[in-house]
Design a protein around this motif. Sequence first.
Motif, mmCIF file in Angstrom:
data_model
loop_
_atom_site.group_PDB
_atom_site.id
_atom_site.type_symbol
_atom_site.label_atom_id
_atom_site.label_comp_id
_atom_site.label_asym_id
_atom_site.label_seq_id
_atom_site.Cartn_x
_atom_site.Cartn_y
_atom_site.Cartn_z
ATOM 1 N N ASP A 46 -9.260 83.543 5.805
ATOM 2 C CA ASP A 46 -8.910 84.733 5.055
ATOM 3 C C ASP A 46 -9.886 85.118 4.286
ATOM 4 N N SER A 47 -10.492 86.386 4.230
ATOM 5 C CA SER A 47 -11.612 87.091 3.257
ATOM 6 C C SER A 47 -11.095 86.837 1.998
ATOM 7 N N ARG A 48 -9.948 86.641 1.587
ATOM 8 C CA ARG A 48 -9.513 86.618 0.335
ATOM 9 C C ARG A 48 -9.498 85.045 -0.703
ATOM 10 N N ALA A 49 -10.023 84.352 0.287
ATOM 11 C CA ALA A 49 -10.008 82.866 -0.092
ATOM 12 C C ALA A 49 -11.128 81.877 0.253
ATOM 13 N N ALA A 50 -12.242 82.507 -0.104
ATOM 14 C CA ALA A 50 -13.449 81.593 0.115
ATOM 15 C C ALA A 50 -13.456 80.587 -0.918
ATOM 16 N N PRO A 51 -13.563 79.353 -0.278
ATOM 17 C CA PRO A 51 -13.859 78.110 -1.332
ATOM 18 C C PRO A 51 -14.736 78.194 -2.441
ATOM 19 N N GLU A 52 -15.928 78.490 -1.977
ATOM 20 C CA GLU A 52 -16.877 78.626 -2.763
ATOM 21 C C GLU A 52 -16.677 79.449 -4.008
ATOM 22 N N THR A 53 -16.154 80.425 -3.802
ATOM 23 C CA THR A 53 -15.679 81.567 -4.766
ATOM 24 C C THR A 53 -14.736 80.888 -5.781
ATOM 25 N N ARG A 66 -13.686 76.370 8.197
ATOM 26 C CA ARG A 66 -12.482 77.457 8.108
ATOM 27 C C ARG A 66 -11.978 77.833 9.353
ATOM 28 N N ASN A 67 -10.690 77.583 9.552
ATOM 29 C CA ASN A 67 -10.070 78.255 10.748
ATOM 30 C C ASN A 67 -8.660 79.038 10.316
ATOM 31 N N VAL A 68 -7.979 79.357 11.254
ATOM 32 C CA VAL A 68 -6.778 80.197 11.010
ATOM 33 C C VAL A 68 -5.829 79.343 10.246
ATOM 34 N N ALA A 69 -5.556 79.560 9.248
ATOM 35 C CA ALA A 69 -4.429 78.794 8.357
ATOM 36 C C ALA A 69 -4.853 77.187 8.250
ATOM 37 N N ASN A 70 -5.971 77.203 8.037
ATOM 38 C CA ASN A 70 -6.415 75.747 7.577
ATOM 39 C C ASN A 70 -5.668 74.489 8.152
ATOM 40 N N LEU A 71 -5.700 74.703 9.666
ATOM 41 C CA LEU A 71 -4.753 73.371 10.356
ATOM 42 C C LEU A 71 -5.696 72.511 11.091
ATOM 43 N N GLY A 106 -1.927 81.605 -0.290
ATOM 44 C CA GLY A 106 -0.474 82.799 -0.274
ATOM 45 C C GLY A 106 -1.154 83.876 0.681
ATOM 46 N N ARG A 107 0.073 84.616 1.215
ATOM 47 C CA ARG A 107 -0.113 85.680 2.258
ATOM 48 C C ARG A 107 -1.060 85.533 3.377
ATOM 49 N N CYS A 108 -0.759 84.025 3.876
ATOM 50 C CA CYS A 108 -1.482 83.729 5.080
ATOM 51 C C CYS A 108 -1.074 84.304 6.341
ATOM 52 N N GLY A 109 -2.204 85.239 7.074
ATOM 53 C CA GLY A 109 -1.406 85.934 8.231
ATOM 54 C C GLY A 109 -0.949 84.945 9.270
ATOM 55 N N GLY A 110 -1.916 83.864 9.330
ATOM 56 C CA GLY A 110 -1.555 82.853 10.355
ATOM 57 C C GLY A 110 -0.209 82.284 10.432
ATOM 58 N N ILE A 111 0.234 82.048 8.801
ATOM 59 C CA ILE A 111 1.585 81.278 8.796
ATOM 60 C C ILE A 111 2.527 82.584 8.880
ATOM 61 N N GLY A 112 2.271 83.578 8.713
ATOM 62 C CA GLY A 112 3.102 84.811 8.822
ATOM 63 C C GLY A 112 3.594 85.039 10.639
ATOM 64 N N ALA A 113 2.538 84.664 11.339
ATOM 65 C CA ALA A 113 2.646 84.997 12.564
ATOM 66 C C ALA A 113 3.393 83.580 13.214
ATOM 67 N N ASP B 56 -23.465 87.131 -1.191
ATOM 68 C CA ASP B 56 -22.973 87.475 -2.528
ATOM 69 C C ASP B 56 -21.764 88.672 -2.436
ATOM 70 N N VAL B 57 -20.595 88.268 -1.471
ATOM 71 C CA VAL B 57 -19.630 89.333 -1.167
ATOM 72 C C VAL B 57 -18.364 88.790 -2.069
ATOM 73 N N GLY B 58 -17.625 89.632 -2.241
ATOM 74 C CA GLY B 58 -16.472 89.430 -3.120
ATOM 75 C C GLY B 58 -15.188 89.360 -2.175
ATOM 76 N N PRO B 59 -13.849 88.894 -2.697
ATOM 77 C CA PRO B 59 -12.927 88.938 -2.009
ATOM 78 C C PRO B 59 -12.349 90.028 -1.221
ATOM 79 N N GLY B 60 -12.083 89.683 0.184
ATOM 80 C CA GLY B 60 -11.526 90.761 0.971
ATOM 81 C C GLY B 60 -12.740 91.181 2.098
ATOM 82 N N GLU B 61 -13.857 90.858 1.801
ATOM 83 C CA GLU B 61 -14.948 91.569 2.431
ATOM 84 C C GLU B 61 -15.540 90.894 3.681
ATOM 85 N N LEU B 62 -15.422 89.420 3.641
ATOM 86 C CA LEU B 62 -15.623 88.704 4.920
ATOM 87 C C LEU B 62 -14.561 87.793 5.318
ATOM 88 N N PHE B 63 -14.244 87.859 6.657
ATOM 89 C CA PHE B 63 -13.439 86.893 7.468
ATOM 90 C C PHE B 63 -14.303 85.832 8.206
#
Lengths: 218, 218, 218, 218
Positions: A46-53, A66-71, A106-113, B56-63
């Motif tokens: 997910d683009s909103r959950a980068a670990p390094e960030t 990194r894979n879908v739904a961290n399985l 949260g809001r994980c698309g894979g879990i939603g599927a 240097d990307v923010g949330p939502g930019e890279l899957f």
Amino acid sequence: MSAFPQFLIDGYHHFAANRYETEQTRYRKLAEAGQKPSTLLIGCCDSRAAPETIFDVGPGELFVIRNVANLVPPYEPDAQYHSTSSALEFGVRALEVQHIVVMGHGRCGGIGAALDSNPQPLSPGDFIGNWMRLLKPSAESIAGNELMTPAERQTALERISIRFSLRNLLTFPFIEEAVSAGRLTLHGAWFDIALGELWIMNDETGDFIRPVPDVTPE
Amino acid sequence: MSAFPQFLIDGYHHFAANRYETEQTRYRKLAEAGQKPSTLLIGCCDSRAAPETIFDVGPGELFVIRNVANLVPPYEPDAQYHSTSSALEFGVRALEVQHIVVMGHGRCGGIGAALDSNPQPLSPGDFIGNWMRLLKPSAESIAGNELMTPAERQTALERISIRFSLRNLLTFPFIEEAVSAGRLTLHGAWFDIALGELWIMNDETGDFIRPVPDVTPE
Amino acid sequence: MSAFPQFLIDGYHHFAANRYETEQTRYRKLAEAGQKPSTLLIGCCDSRAAPETIFDVGPGELFVIRNVANLVPPYEPDAQYHSTSSALEFGVRALEVQHIVVMGHGRCGGIGAALDSNPQPLSPGDFIGNWMRLLKPSAESIAGNELMTPAERQTALERISIRFSLRNLLTFPFIEEAVSAGRLTLHGAWFDIALGELWIMNDETGDFIRPVPDVTPE
Amino acid sequence: MSAFPQFLIDGYHHFAANRYETEQTRYRKLAEAGQKPSTLLIGCCDSRAAPETIFDVGPGELFVIRNVANLVPPYEPDAQYHSTSSALEFGVRALEVQHIVVMGHGRCGGIGAALDSNPQPLSPGDFIGNWMRLLKPSAESIAGNELMTPAERQTALERISIRFSLRNLLTFPFIEEAVSAGRLTLHGAWFDIALGELWIMNDETGDFIRPVPDVTPE
């Protein structure tokens, strides 16, 4: 030639002029000496959950799958191509990490599927359908629970999936052995995208709680 | 309870107090509206090559998919668990990304393993051995070239592997179709850890060049 | 009388009025005392890779051999006319240089000819064909690698040829002897015409790296 | 690792920051389009006689062969390695230069060796002795002339050698043919190191004269 995404080129130039500029000695040492991260993290694409960030870590600190739904699939030593299992093997056996963190969000698309009662294959190969089938028994027990709200079902399965992956990790002999020997510990975490909150799994109870910062009085 | 790595907790508190604090509106919107990244990136698990840091990307930019050596296996619609293929399917079919970037990097341990003339399995299942077998034909042609230095062989195979993955991407019907229809473009990139340099693949020639900022054409 | 190229006459007048004007004392001393360069350089004839330009050196500093693809043939003391070998002998034995640099460069036409799978002689004598035959074994191992792009094959052979020439230098007894005695060191360099970059060979690994100015070690 | 000569690294950094910086578009175009110099120059290895310096030419203008005493051997199509002949073939047949300039210079060590009445081999292979044997008939007629001063003998043979090389050029069928067809002209030049003077050969008389600059009245 099709153009490389400009926002990535711009971002790279910003990195090169700022972060790399101040950390170049570290990058060079890491290049020469090789990586030696203490921690392997399995996160979601997910683009909103980068670990390094989220953990604000620098180069060399986190080995990241990194894979879908961290399985984590169960141990299947069948000579097929296993993306996640091979990365686990490399992290534990070659890099000798001391920690593995499974991080959901949260809001994980894979879990939603996985919770979708009438899923449509995204393509004829139905790769996501097959991948999320890993969670099928857990998902069915939650999906059919009409007493939970959709958001509760989603969060519940997100957290169940973390415990599921942690359990699968222990089916790998080289992980089980390292854990038994005290060389490796396993952890769960869950990130709330909307609130920016990190929840950490208590590995005795399985509950998720928020870590309280050590407040140093001035 | 085994302790969650403290550096991650500290890093998270730093994130929460700084980055999240300034970007919380963005995080909330992304949580509510869902992610809609323009770009899917396939990178390596290596702790020194985090895409979000380098670009240097923010949330939502890279899957982001991360596996060892940023490999894309060929299309195999066999109802098995396919970590990478399912993430590709989700990115292209559900998120409808417009770009896929395969990003390799220097000093890649997986590539090094593929070039090892006498590899020892890291565990009885030999997951890495099987995974890197994807690159076997390419690796053999390079590994046998005694006129290249070890570092040159390493870099050559790192770049070959990127072209290999790009070629495999096109074996997925839903990718080939989107590319043909002009809805999706594929790109290669390679990051030099020591020098902090990004090299981008010219998709006509396959060569890697550094993007040059601000060159005024005559 | 056929006209001497006007751009050379104009260039000479510019030299005479500027560089010679400011350096005439140096030129006179060099004329009287004789040359005593510290370094012999073997470069390519290519019009884009003049050593004096790239290294910004003045009169008296570099003794320069230039042939196609900066090749050093092996030691052949057979009383024939040996252009390169005689210049090496003069530089090492008469001038007693302390350094020999073999400098290759990108986009080298000679190297390109060596990689040509179906070369046509440029004239019935096929001088270039015979000259590049020096590199034949190396060229064949690279030319057949279909997994590398044409530009990658070209660069690989350019660098291999530098190591090849360095190895041939040591077949000359007067060079081997001087190197063993510590009076002479051998070096490789490669110039990227497009980017204006100099890459220097690490003489232990054979790898080419760019010299980095002003890196402060920790 | 033995250190690359520091004056070359410093000189390169000066080039990169100055000349390359201002001419980078030209370098890039030359890299992409390939070289197309109008002129091939055969000069001496001497460190005091760099053609690019004396003629103040930029990248792409001069294809340069440098050997000891700027000699052209006669045409010998015998499948041996011929450094100078192969470069001539490449310049005339592949690059199609319109001019060939043979440039000698004062105080030439190779010419001095050819005039030495009791030469000692510089090494057992006597490469210089064999190379300068090309000039033997000419050298003997001059060396034995007690009525000329040593400096006059030196200058005389330097100029004779230029005419000798020009004559040998015409023994190459591909040069003779191009000259006859009017596509190629041959020129001689001689540079006086001490005075910084260029002397150009009149190709009808064979005499060397200094070019007079076109003085444009303001």
